[in-house]
Design a protein around this motif. Sequence first.
Motif, PDB file in Angstrom:
ATOM      1  N   VAL A 113      22.570 111.386  66.736  1.00  0.00           N
ATOM      2  CA  VAL A 113      22.215 110.526  65.600  1.00  0.00           C
ATOM      3  C   VAL A 113      21.857 109.131  66.090  1.00  0.00           C
ATOM      4  N   LEU A 114      22.652 108.604  67.005  1.00  0.00           N
ATOM      5  CA  LEU A 114      22.370 107.279  67.571  1.00  0.00           C
ATOM      6  C   LEU A 114      21.014 107.264  68.260  1.00  0.00           C
ATOM      7  N   ALA A 115      20.752 108.274  69.084  1.00  0.00           N
ATOM      8  CA  ALA A 115      19.499 108.317  69.836  1.00  0.00           C
ATOM      9  C   ALA A 115      18.292 108.391  68.900  1.00  0.00           C
ATOM     10  N   VAL A 116      18.385 109.247  67.879  1.00  0.00           N
ATOM     11  CA  VAL A 116      17.268 109.400  66.938  1.00  0.00           C
ATOM     12  C   VAL A 116      17.056 108.114  66.149  1.00  0.00           C
ATOM     13  N   ALA A 117      18.147 107.499  65.698  1.00  0.00           N
ATOM     14  CA  ALA A 117      18.038 106.266  64.918  1.00  0.00           C
ATOM     15  C   ALA A 117      17.423 105.145  65.747  1.00  0.00           C
ATOM     16  N   VAL A 118      17.855 105.009  66.987  1.00  0.00           N
ATOM     17  CA  VAL A 118      17.318 103.955  67.854  1.00  0.00           C
ATOM     18  C   VAL A 118      15.838 104.208  68.141  1.00  0.00           C
ATOM     19  N   ALA A 119      15.486 105.460  68.388  1.00  0.00           N
ATOM     20  CA  ALA A 119      14.083 105.790  68.647  1.00  0.00           C
ATOM     21  C   ALA A 119      13.221 105.482  67.432  1.00  0.00           C
ATOM     22  N   PHE A 120      13.721 105.828  66.235  1.00  0.00           N
ATOM     23  CA  PHE A 120      12.971 105.565  65.009  1.00  0.00           C
ATOM     24  C   PHE A 120      12.789 104.064  64.790  1.00  0.00           C
ATOM     25  N   LEU A 121      13.866 103.289  64.966  1.00  0.00           N
ATOM     26  CA  LEU A 121      13.778 101.845  64.766  1.00  0.00           C
ATOM     27  C   LEU A 121      12.864 101.192  65.802  1.00  0.00           C
ATOM     28  N   ALA A 122      12.959 101.660  67.043  1.00  0.00           N
ATOM     29  CA  ALA A 122      12.100 101.092  68.087  1.00  0.00           C
ATOM     30  C   ALA A 122      10.632 101.376  67.800  1.00  0.00           C
ATOM     31  N   ALA A 123      10.339 102.586  67.310  1.00  0.00           N
ATOM     32  CA  ALA A 123       8.954 102.937  66.999  1.00  0.00           C
ATOM     33  C   ALA A 123       8.444 102.161  65.794  1.00  0.00           C
ATOM     34  N   SER A 124       9.296 102.039  64.751  1.00  0.00           N
ATOM     35  CA  SER A 124       8.854 101.350  63.536  1.00  0.00           C
ATOM     36  C   SER A 124       8.688  99.849  63.760  1.00  0.00           C
ATOM     37  N   GLU A 125       9.510  99.280  64.636  1.00  0.00           N
ATOM     38  CA  GLU A 125       9.418  97.846  64.919  1.00  0.00           C
ATOM     39  C   GLU A 125       8.514  97.538  66.108  1.00  0.00           C
ATOM     40  N   ARG A 126       8.088  98.604  66.800  1.00  0.00           N
ATOM     41  CA  ARG A 126       7.244  98.454  67.985  1.00  0.00           C
ATOM     42  C   ARG A 126       7.859  97.484  68.986  1.00  0.00           C
ATOM     43  N   SER A 127       9.141  97.716  69.213  1.00  0.00           N
ATOM     44  CA  SER A 127       9.887  96.838  70.111  1.00  0.00           C
ATOM     45  C   SER A 127      11.034  97.616  70.747  1.00  0.00           C
ATOM     46  N   LEU A 128      11.313  97.294  72.004  1.00  0.00           N
ATOM     47  CA  LEU A 128      12.433  97.912  72.707  1.00  0.00           C
ATOM     48  C   LEU A 128      13.654  96.992  72.744  1.00  0.00           C
TER      49      LEU A 128
END
Length: 237
Positions: free
Chosen positions: A189-204
Motif C-alpha cells: 500500500v505504501l509503495a503504490v501510494a508513493v508511486a501514485f503521488l510521485a506520478a501525479s505531482e511529477r516529483s520524487l
Amino acid sequence: MPRPGLDRPLVVLGALVAGSTLVRAAISTDVHAPWIAPDEQLYGLLGRSLVSGEGLTLLGEPAPYYSLLYPLLVGLPFVWGDLQDAVRAVQFIQALVMSLTAVPVYLWARPLAGARWALVAAGLTVLIPGLTYSSLLMSEALYYPVAVVTLWALAGCLQNPTLARQALFLAALVMALATRLQAVGFVAVLAVAVAFLAASERSLALVRRLAPTFGVLGVAALVWMATRVAAGGLGAL
C-alpha cells in the motif's frame, strides 16, 4: 450533562465506546467459544503456552509463527481463571478492544470533516458486522484496531513524512505484523501510494523524504530472507 471545559464530542465518543463494549460483551455470553476449529483452539493453546513461559509452542512442540500479540491477549486471562472464566474475560476484552477502534477513526476524521461527522464515522466503525469477532478467539479482534491505527499512521506519513511520523508508521507496522503476517500488505500500500503521488505531482520529493522508511523496510526484508535461507529455504516456515 458534561462539566464546563469538557469536550462534548469526546464525551459522546467515550459513551459510544462504552456502549458498544457492553452490548458486544452481552451478545458474547450466548457464544460458546471456541467453536471454529482449529483456529480458536490453536490461538488458545498458543496463548496458554506463551503466558506460562513456554513460548509460542503447541503442546510442548515448536509451532510456526501465526501471531505474537494476539496469543498474548488470549493467554493473559488464563493466569487468573479457569477455561470458562478465561474465555469470558477474553470476550469482554475483545469487545472493548474492537470498540476502541472508534477512537483513532474519530481522531483521524475530525480534522478532515469536523467533530460531528467524525462521530458519525466513529459510530459506523462499531456497527460493522465484523465486530462479531469479539465473541471468538480469532486474531481479527485485535487486528481491526491495529490495522486502523497503521493506516492512520501511513496517511500521516504520506501527508508530511517527518522522521517522527515515519517512526510512528514503522512502529505501527511492527505491531500489525506481530498481530497478523498479512499486515505485510501495508508495505505494498505504501509503495503504490508513493508511486501514485510521485506520478501525479511529477516529483520524487516524497520518495526522497521517505528514504529512511524504505531503507528500514529494505534491511528488514534482507534479514528475513537470510533467516529463511538459514532455516532451509525461502519456502520454510
